[in-house]
Scaffold this motif. Sequence first.
Motif, PDB file in Angstrom:
ATOM      1  N   LEU A   1      24.207  -5.727 -12.536  1.00  0.00           N
ATOM      2  CA  LEU A   1      23.073  -6.099 -11.684  1.00  0.00           C
ATOM      3  C   LEU A   1      21.790  -6.300 -12.493  1.00  0.00           C
ATOM      4  O   LEU A   1      20.888  -7.017 -12.060  1.00  0.00           O
ATOM      5  N   GLN A   2      21.734  -5.702 -13.683  1.00  0.00           N
ATOM      6  CA  GLN A   2      20.561  -5.890 -14.545  1.00  0.00           C
ATOM      7  C   GLN A   2      20.513  -7.307 -15.129  1.00  0.00           C
ATOM      8  O   GLN A   2      19.508  -7.713 -15.689  1.00  0.00           O
ATOM      9  N   GLU A   3      21.604  -8.057 -14.968  1.00  0.00           N
ATOM     10  CA  GLU A   3      21.666  -9.433 -15.451  1.00  0.00           C
ATOM     11  C   GLU A   3      20.830 -10.384 -14.585  1.00  0.00           C
ATOM     12  O   GLU A   3      20.602 -11.517 -14.959  1.00  0.00           O
ATOM     13  N   ILE A   4      20.434  -9.914 -13.413  1.00  0.00           N
ATOM     14  CA  ILE A   4      19.690 -10.775 -12.483  1.00  0.00           C
ATOM     15  C   ILE A   4      18.216 -10.379 -12.507  1.00  0.00           C
ATOM     16  O   ILE A   4      17.862  -9.306 -12.006  1.00  0.00           O
ATOM     17  N   PRO A   5      17.353 -11.226 -13.088  1.00  0.00           N
ATOM     18  CA  PRO A   5      15.923 -10.906 -13.117  1.00  0.00           C
ATOM     19  C   PRO A   5      15.350 -10.836 -11.706  1.00  0.00           C
ATOM     20  O   PRO A   5      15.678 -11.673 -10.860  1.00  0.00           O
ATOM     21  N   GLU A   6      14.522  -9.855 -11.448  1.00  0.00           N
ATOM     22  CA  GLU A   6      13.940  -9.632 -10.113  1.00  0.00           C
ATOM     23  C   GLU A   6      13.211 -10.872  -9.600  1.00  0.00           C
ATOM     24  O   GLU A   6      13.351 -11.245  -8.443  1.00  0.00           O
ATOM     25  N   SER A   7      12.441 -11.528 -10.478  1.00  0.00           N
ATOM     26  CA  SER A   7      11.678 -12.712 -10.048  1.00  0.00           C
ATOM     27  C   SER A   7      12.626 -13.831  -9.596  1.00  0.00           C
ATOM     28  O   SER A   7      12.391 -14.467  -8.569  1.00  0.00           O
ATOM     29  N   ASP A   8      13.709 -14.055 -10.334  1.00  0.00           N
ATOM     30  CA  ASP A   8      14.702 -15.074  -9.959  1.00  0.00           C
ATOM     31  C   ASP A   8      15.367 -14.694  -8.638  1.00  0.00           C
ATOM     32  O   ASP A   8      15.659 -15.544  -7.803  1.00  0.00           O
ATOM     33  N   TYR A   9      15.620 -13.402  -8.481  1.00  0.00           N
ATOM     34  CA  TYR A   9      16.297 -12.906  -7.285  1.00  0.00           C
ATOM     35  C   TYR A   9      15.476 -13.217  -6.038  1.00  0.00           C
ATOM     36  O   TYR A   9      15.977 -13.787  -5.072  1.00  0.00           O
ATOM     37  N   LEU A  10      14.199 -12.869  -6.092  1.00  0.00           N
ATOM     38  CA  LEU A  10      13.313 -13.100  -4.942  1.00  0.00           C
ATOM     39  C   LEU A  10      13.115 -14.591  -4.692  1.00  0.00           C
ATOM     40  O   LEU A  10      13.140 -15.038  -3.544  1.00  0.00           O
ATOM     41  N   GLU A  11      12.943 -15.344  -5.761  1.00  0.00           N
ATOM     42  CA  GLU A  11      12.748 -16.795  -5.639  1.00  0.00           C
ATOM     43  C   GLU A  11      13.966 -17.451  -4.988  1.00  0.00           C
ATOM     44  O   GLU A  11      13.839 -18.260  -4.064  1.00  0.00           O
ATOM     45  N   THR A  12      15.153 -17.072  -5.432  1.00  0.00           N
ATOM     46  CA  THR A  12      16.393 -17.626  -4.889  1.00  0.00           C
ATOM     47  C   THR A  12      16.537 -17.264  -3.414  1.00  0.00           C
ATOM     48  O   THR A  12      16.927 -18.099  -2.603  1.00  0.00           O
ATOM     49  N   PHE A  13      16.203 -16.031  -3.079  1.00  0.00           N
ATOM     50  CA  PHE A  13      16.286 -15.589  -1.686  1.00  0.00           C
ATOM     51  C   PHE A  13      15.401 -16.464  -0.795  1.00  0.00           C
ATOM     52  O   PHE A  13      15.844 -16.955   0.245  1.00  0.00           O
ATOM     53  N   HIS A  14      14.170 -16.676  -1.214  1.00  0.00           N
ATOM     54  CA  HIS A  14      13.240 -17.467  -0.396  1.00  0.00           C
ATOM     55  C   HIS A  14      13.687 -18.929  -0.308  1.00  0.00           C
ATOM     56  O   HIS A  14      13.628 -19.528   0.767  1.00  0.00           O
ATOM     57  N   GLU A  15      14.172 -19.487  -1.414  1.00  0.00           N
ATOM     58  CA  GLU A  15      14.662 -20.879  -1.403  1.00  0.00           C
ATOM     59  C   GLU A  15      15.838 -21.021  -0.438  1.00  0.00           C
ATOM     60  O   GLU A  15      15.915 -21.986   0.321  1.00  0.00           O
ATOM     61  N   LEU A  16      16.749 -20.059  -0.499  1.00  0.00           N
ATOM     62  CA  LEU A  16      17.940 -20.088   0.354  1.00  0.00           C
ATOM     63  C   LEU A  16      17.545 -19.981   1.829  1.00  0.00           C
ATOM     64  O   LEU A  16      18.063 -20.722   2.668  1.00  0.00           O
ATOM     65  N   ALA A  17      16.610 -19.089   2.131  1.00  0.00           N
ATOM     66  CA  ALA A  17      16.150 -18.912   3.511  1.00  0.00           C
ATOM     67  C   ALA A  17      15.463 -20.180   4.019  1.00  0.00           C
ATOM     68  O   ALA A  17      15.725 -20.630   5.140  1.00  0.00           O
ATOM     69  N   GLU A  18      14.633 -20.786   3.166  1.00  0.00           N
ATOM     70  CA  GLU A  18      13.927 -22.016   3.560  1.00  0.00           C
ATOM     71  C   GLU A  18      14.921 -23.153   3.809  1.00  0.00           C
ATOM     72  O   GLU A  18      14.805 -23.908   4.767  1.00  0.00           O
ATOM     73  N   LYS A  19      15.913 -23.248   2.924  1.00  0.00           N
ATOM     74  CA  LYS A  19      16.928 -24.300   3.059  1.00  0.00           C
ATOM     75  C   LYS A  19      17.677 -24.137   4.389  1.00  0.00           C
ATOM     76  O   LYS A  19      17.895 -25.104   5.120  1.00  0.00           O
ATOM     77  N   ARG A  20      18.054 -22.894   4.699  1.00  0.00           N
ATOM     78  CA  ARG A  20      18.778 -22.624   5.947  1.00  0.00           C
ATOM     79  C   ARG A  20      17.896 -22.932   7.165  1.00  0.00           C
ATOM     80  O   ARG A  20      18.375 -23.466   8.164  1.00  0.00           O
ATOM     81  N   LEU A  21      16.617 -22.604   7.058  1.00  0.00           N
ATOM     82  CA  LEU A  21      15.697 -22.899   8.170  1.00  0.00           C
ATOM     83  C   LEU A  21      15.588 -24.397   8.420  1.00  0.00           C
ATOM     84  O   LEU A  21      15.531 -24.825   9.566  1.00  0.00           O
ATOM     85  N   ARG A  22      15.561 -25.181   7.351  1.00  0.00           N
ATOM     86  CA  ARG A  22      15.513 -26.640   7.516  1.00  0.00           C
ATOM     87  C   ARG A  22      16.762 -27.133   8.245  1.00  0.00           C
ATOM     88  O   ARG A  22      16.693 -28.050   9.056  1.00  0.00           O
ATOM     89  N   GLN A  23      17.901 -26.496   7.972  1.00  0.00           N
ATOM     90  CA  GLN A  23      19.145 -26.879   8.650  1.00  0.00           C
ATOM     91  C   GLN A  23      19.105 -26.495  10.130  1.00  0.00           C
ATOM     92  O   GLN A  23      19.813 -27.073  10.945  1.00  0.00           O
TER      93      GLN A  23
END
Length: 162
Positions: free
Chosen positions: A100-122
Amino acid sequence: MRQTHKTYTVDEAKAKLESYCAYQERCHRDVQKKLREMRMIPEAIDLIIHHLLQHNYLNETRFAQAFARGKFRTKKWGRQRIVRELKFRDISQYNIKIALQEIPESDYLETFHELAEKRLRQLENETNVQKKKKKLADYLLYRGWESSMVWEKVREVVSGEL
């Protein structure tokens, strides 16, 4: 005519499993399964696994790290899903923590928000706010994102739409 299965000597099986492990990171469970499919006896399986470990073809920590990085980057899985899948593969708690230390926190949060936004557009055409909230939450939870993050995002979305 009876169908016969190919039999392997220990050395042939070692060579086959070396290339199997060199091609892509594997966990012990995958290797044991492969050896059982090759109809190797338990003593030979132990011998071959020991050989693979000694020569660094098989490394559970390295497997867990590669797995976590890969599933996060390509499938956009959250930590919960990655942990669940690693546990399913009998990976130790220690190696899961390292992975789990392989995933940088900033990337993790950014990916989460991108994924949520993408799903909302759908879900733009969904007029029922409750259904929209449920669909967004189900999508993110299925992908293994932490429920606290998911519900926070759902509340954010609802307040933004009122």
